[in-house]
Design a protein around this motif. Sequence first.
Motif, short mmCIF file in Angstrom:
data_model
loop_
_atom_site.label_atom_id
_atom_site.label_comp_id
_atom_site.label_asym_id
_atom_site.label_seq_id
_atom_site.Cartn_x
_atom_site.Cartn_y
_atom_site.Cartn_z
N ILE A 404 46.13 -8.16 58.05
CA ILE A 404 47.55 -7.61 58.17
C ILE A 404 48.38 -7.78 56.94
N GLY A 407 47.10 -5.37 54.37
CA GLY A 407 47.41 -4.09 55.12
C GLY A 407 46.35 -3.17 54.66
N SER A 413 44.38 1.73 53.05
CA SER A 413 45.65 1.17 53.08
C SER A 413 46.55 1.47 54.15
N LEU A 414 46.96 0.56 54.98
CA LEU A 414 47.80 0.63 56.08
C LEU A 414 49.33 1.13 55.60
N ALA A 415 49.85 0.70 54.51
CA ALA A 415 51.01 1.08 54.19
C ALA A 415 51.17 1.81 53.18
N SER A 416 52.24 2.73 52.76
CA SER A 416 52.23 3.69 51.75
C SER A 416 53.03 2.57 50.50
N GLY A 426 49.72 5.50 53.32
CA GLY A 426 49.02 4.59 53.98
C GLY A 426 48.48 5.23 55.45
N LEU A 427 47.77 4.60 56.15
CA LEU A 427 47.19 5.05 57.42
C LEU A 427 48.09 5.17 58.62
N ILE A 428 49.38 4.31 58.32
CA ILE A 428 50.50 4.22 59.38
C ILE A 428 51.64 4.82 58.89
N PRO A 429 52.12 5.86 59.42
CA PRO A 429 53.29 6.81 59.09
C PRO A 429 54.39 5.60 58.97
N TRP A 431 55.28 3.01 57.51
CA TRP A 431 55.07 1.81 57.05
C TRP A 431 55.09 1.79 55.57
N GLU A 432 56.18 1.33 54.97
CA GLU A 432 56.37 1.26 53.65
C GLU A 432 56.25 -0.17 52.97
#
Length: 649
Positions: A404, A407, A413-416, A426-429, A431-432
């Motif tokens: 976490i 990320g 990567s989960l966050a942009s 990132g994978l999660i829209p 999440w910056e």
Amino acid sequence: MSRPKEMTKAVIVGHKSILKDTIDSLHDTNLFHIEDFVEDESGFKISKPFNNAEEVSKKLVKIRSISNFLGIVKKEPVVQNTDSVLRDLDSKLNELDRTIATKTESIAQLDNELKDLDSQKKEILPYLSINLDFDDYRGYENLKVFAGTVKGSLDGSQISSITKAYELYSDPQSKAVVLFVAKKDADKVSELLQDLGFRDLRVPERGGVPSELLRFIEQKEAEVTKKTESLRADIESLKVKYTDFILSSDEVLSIESQKAELPLRIATSANAFIIEGWTPTEDYDKVVSAVNSATNGKAYVTSLEIDEEDEEHVPVEYNNSKIAAPMQEIMDLYSRPKYTELDPSSVILFTFPLMYGLILGDIGYALILGVLALAVKKAVKSDAVKPLMNILIYCQISTFIFGIIYGEFLGFSLASLHTAHGVVPGLIPGWETIVLFGGLSGEEFTFPIHRTHMIMTMIGVTVIIGLLQLNLGFLLGFSNIARHHGFMHGLLEKGSWIIIEVGVLIAAIGVLGGNSILTYVGAAVFVIAVLMLLKGEGIQGVVELPSLMGNALSYSRIIAVGLSSIYIASTVNDIAFKMIWADHSQIGFLAIAAIIVFILGHSLNTVLSIIAPGLHALRLQYVEFFGKFYSGGGKKYNPFGYIRKYTEE
């Protein structure tokens, strides 16, 4: 932080008439670690084993040999009464031994018969296409028979140039030939055959046409194989029938063997015995009570003072909570602590998973490995496997938390992240990545932490983490030494290292801030601390000063090994997705191929994610951390007794 269980040194003295009762009581308590007696000038000698020792040993060897032959494995216990097992032991053991011997002898005979049939088959096969009875190959006075194989080709024209009186049978595929010629022409024909690379074949001694003989042999092989399989099935049924008996008998005989052979480890005279050993202090009264009860108070049991010489020989029993207990496997892999040392199991309960999580730090791999560890723990009942799976679970909890923080999910990567080269999605829209503050070399410290974009900052962070753990090691070393040799010894040997670091830090702040006073103060503290170290550890400590920075820099492997895992995962992801996007006309085939690449690639990286982070996290504990306070070398507490699983009194 815990210490090993407190031990009491005890001695048991009594008349030989109560020796067996004393041994039985000690064995039943399973609390007394017996110290082996070494003969000296005291007049006491090592005694002989009890009279039943040889008989018990023979039965134990036999039962274990049978167990090994049948492939008996430990199973959920079916508890049986000890007296019942002993009552039936001789009859069942003899019956089982006799039955197995008979059946294995029969199997051996059948196996030999199969080998003989196989040899006969190999003799017949070259002649299979030559439909001659083997009796036709022999019994001639004026004919010579050549039976064998040739490398070249042989036909009648070659032989007719030598003699017209011949008969030739051949198989072009196997190159087998059977040639009948008059004995007077045999030498010339032999020369011709030798030029063609002729090699003799053995002619089977039994008569009959090859095809019929082969059919008979194969039928016989089937019969023999069926008999063998039947006998093996009988043996397998013996395994099912006698498994509980074998396991319980092995346990009973092991216990009897331990008791019968104990006199080989204790001091005895013509009429008396002395048993010396150790027991946890909390259990001392239980041992005394058990011995007194078994001997009607005829044995003398007393505790002894533990001197410095004894401290080196005190057996060590861990004293950790259930949560920290799995880490004892890591301790035993290195070395059990000495009786006088702190046991760092509860410390590495945090530091080992912490280092593992810092290295791997991926939510996807944490979930995969966590589920795998839980499944193995549930499926495998072994007491040796469960602690290892618990350690792996601890590590995956840490890995999930750092996943976490980083990320990351299977290399994605989960966050942009906004970079100079554009936006990395990132994978999660939504999440910056948030910029927190500046890092090293112009980098920005962000949340989540993108390790691949802030390498220098992460190296600095891992070195700081390393220094913190090393100083924890110095504090633990200080505690060890101060407890036994006083505060000043601890301060000089271990505290001086911390003061050296403080001096360097003050001087560095002074230099960077342009404050000459701080610089001089730091230098003075450093010199004083070096003199303290020289007094505490001698010249060896001063020589090892540069190693402190090497130890700290060694923690940079956390980011190095972690990056290698990320790059492997990212490469697998890139290959898989580029295969799908490469050619839309073959999207179905490429999608399947991409899925295979994705699964195989991440499976390989999952295996590496167990090995690489585990080994490097372990190295940081063993080499860098333990080197600052821990020596180990303790003797394992091994009480005289047996933990019953298959029998009861």
